[in-house]
Design an enzyme around this catalytic site. Sequence first.
Site, PDB file in Angstrom:
ATOM      1  N   ASP A 113      49.252  40.825  34.261  1.00 29.30           N
ATOM      2  CA  ASP A 113      48.008  41.189  33.593  1.00 29.30           C
ATOM      3  C   ASP A 113      48.089  40.823  32.102  1.00 29.30           C
ATOM      4  O   ASP A 113      48.360  39.679  31.777  1.00 29.30           O
ATOM      5  CB  ASP A 113      47.733  42.688  33.836  1.00 29.30           C
ATOM      6  CG  ASP A 113      46.383  43.137  33.306  1.00 29.30           C
ATOM      7  OD1 ASP A 113      45.368  42.866  33.971  1.00 29.30           O
ATOM      8  OD2 ASP A 113      46.342  43.744  32.224  1.00 29.30           O
ATOM      9  N   TYR A 220      41.439  43.600  23.927  1.00 31.16           N
ATOM     10  CA  TYR A 220      40.276  42.841  24.392  1.00 31.16           C
ATOM     11  C   TYR A 220      39.370  42.442  23.237  1.00 31.16           C
ATOM     12  O   TYR A 220      38.792  41.351  23.248  1.00 31.16           O
ATOM     13  CB  TYR A 220      39.497  43.672  25.416  1.00 31.16           C
ATOM     14  CG  TYR A 220      40.261  43.881  26.698  1.00 31.16           C
ATOM     15  CD1 TYR A 220      40.213  42.930  27.719  1.00 31.16           C
ATOM     16  CD2 TYR A 220      41.044  45.016  26.888  1.00 31.16           C
ATOM     17  CE1 TYR A 220      40.920  43.113  28.892  1.00 31.16           C
ATOM     18  CE2 TYR A 220      41.760  45.202  28.061  1.00 31.16           C
ATOM     19  CZ  TYR A 220      41.695  44.251  29.061  1.00 31.16           C
ATOM     20  OH  TYR A 220      42.405  44.427  30.216  1.00 31.16           O
ATOM     21  N   HIS A 277      45.174  43.713  42.539  1.00 35.09           N
ATOM     22  CA  HIS A 277      45.628  43.275  41.217  1.00 35.09           C
ATOM     23  C   HIS A 277      46.971  43.903  40.839  1.00 35.09           C
ATOM     24  O   HIS A 277      47.772  43.284  40.135  1.00 35.09           O
ATOM     25  CB  HIS A 277      44.560  43.660  40.182  1.00 35.09           C
ATOM     26  CG  HIS A 277      44.905  43.307  38.772  1.00 35.09           C
ATOM     27  ND1 HIS A 277      44.830  42.016  38.295  1.00 35.09           N
ATOM     28  CD2 HIS A 277      45.324  44.072  37.722  1.00 35.09           C
ATOM     29  CE1 HIS A 277      45.181  41.993  37.021  1.00 35.09           C
ATOM     30  NE2 HIS A 277      45.485  43.229  36.648  1.00 35.09           N
TER      31      HIS A 277
END
Length: 296
Positions: A113, A220, A277
């Site tokens: 990730d 982010y 994931h």
Amino acid sequence: MTGTPSWNPDHGSGITIQWLEANGQTFEVAQAGEGKKLALCLHGFPELHYSWRFQIPLLVEQGYRVWAPNMRGYGGSSKPAKVRDYALDHLCADVAALIDASGAEEVTLIAHDWGAIVAWAFAIQKLRPLKRLVIMNVPHPMVGKREIRHWRQLRRSWYIFFFQIPWLPEFLMSRSQGEPIKRAFSNMACDQSNFSDDVLEHYSNAATRPGSMKSMVNYYRALLRYRDVIDIENKSIALPTLMIWGEEDSALNIKCTEGTEQWVPNLELHRLPGVSHWVQQEAPEKVNTILRGWLA
């Protein structure tokens, strides 16, 4: 500087928690094994070094000294205040400084990730010599750039744009003692066997530490605001690279694996059907079997 560890490994595990100074930050690092051959494991969002709990013993068994840091902003590691502090140049510099601090003669970088976003960038820039690269459920930057232009991926990436809003994302993610953090795992996982209430509490407790959620979301924000701080355009990676991908990833579509060999010619890809994931936590036996064979 030390603090309250975000993980207290069992005494018999051989894993200890150490505090290291590197790149002007303090890192909370899970360590195991010994020797000059380092496996450096980078976690993702909203995870911790704890996400590698199933892989650390295997890597020690394979002859590695293992370091799994809580990346900046996570757990007991430093939490710098500015969005700019979470741009890729700083995150890659953290990795370089940790490698330098280890004194290792050989380094294998293993990442999932957000850790894999950093690992790709680090390997592309060749900031330090690497022996091998292992990537889990994050595309090569050029493949990711291709995919985000398609609705099949853009619709899955809505949260990246939501996280650009000031203060609201961290407020909502912190509600009810971090219940949304727990749901990030339980709602996405195909097999929830390894996501017990105790495991989910581990992540939510760490995420609701003062400053943690803002730092985690700032990754982010920095990704979009400072996307040009490093040059990753049309850069290939010659390293032997292993990619492991849970096919039921609801955040990244399976086409994110396609075309990787254009940029990574020495690639081995393993797709795991029925796995989400959270691949290394959800299917540790499968992931460890692949790692054991590839590293040997």
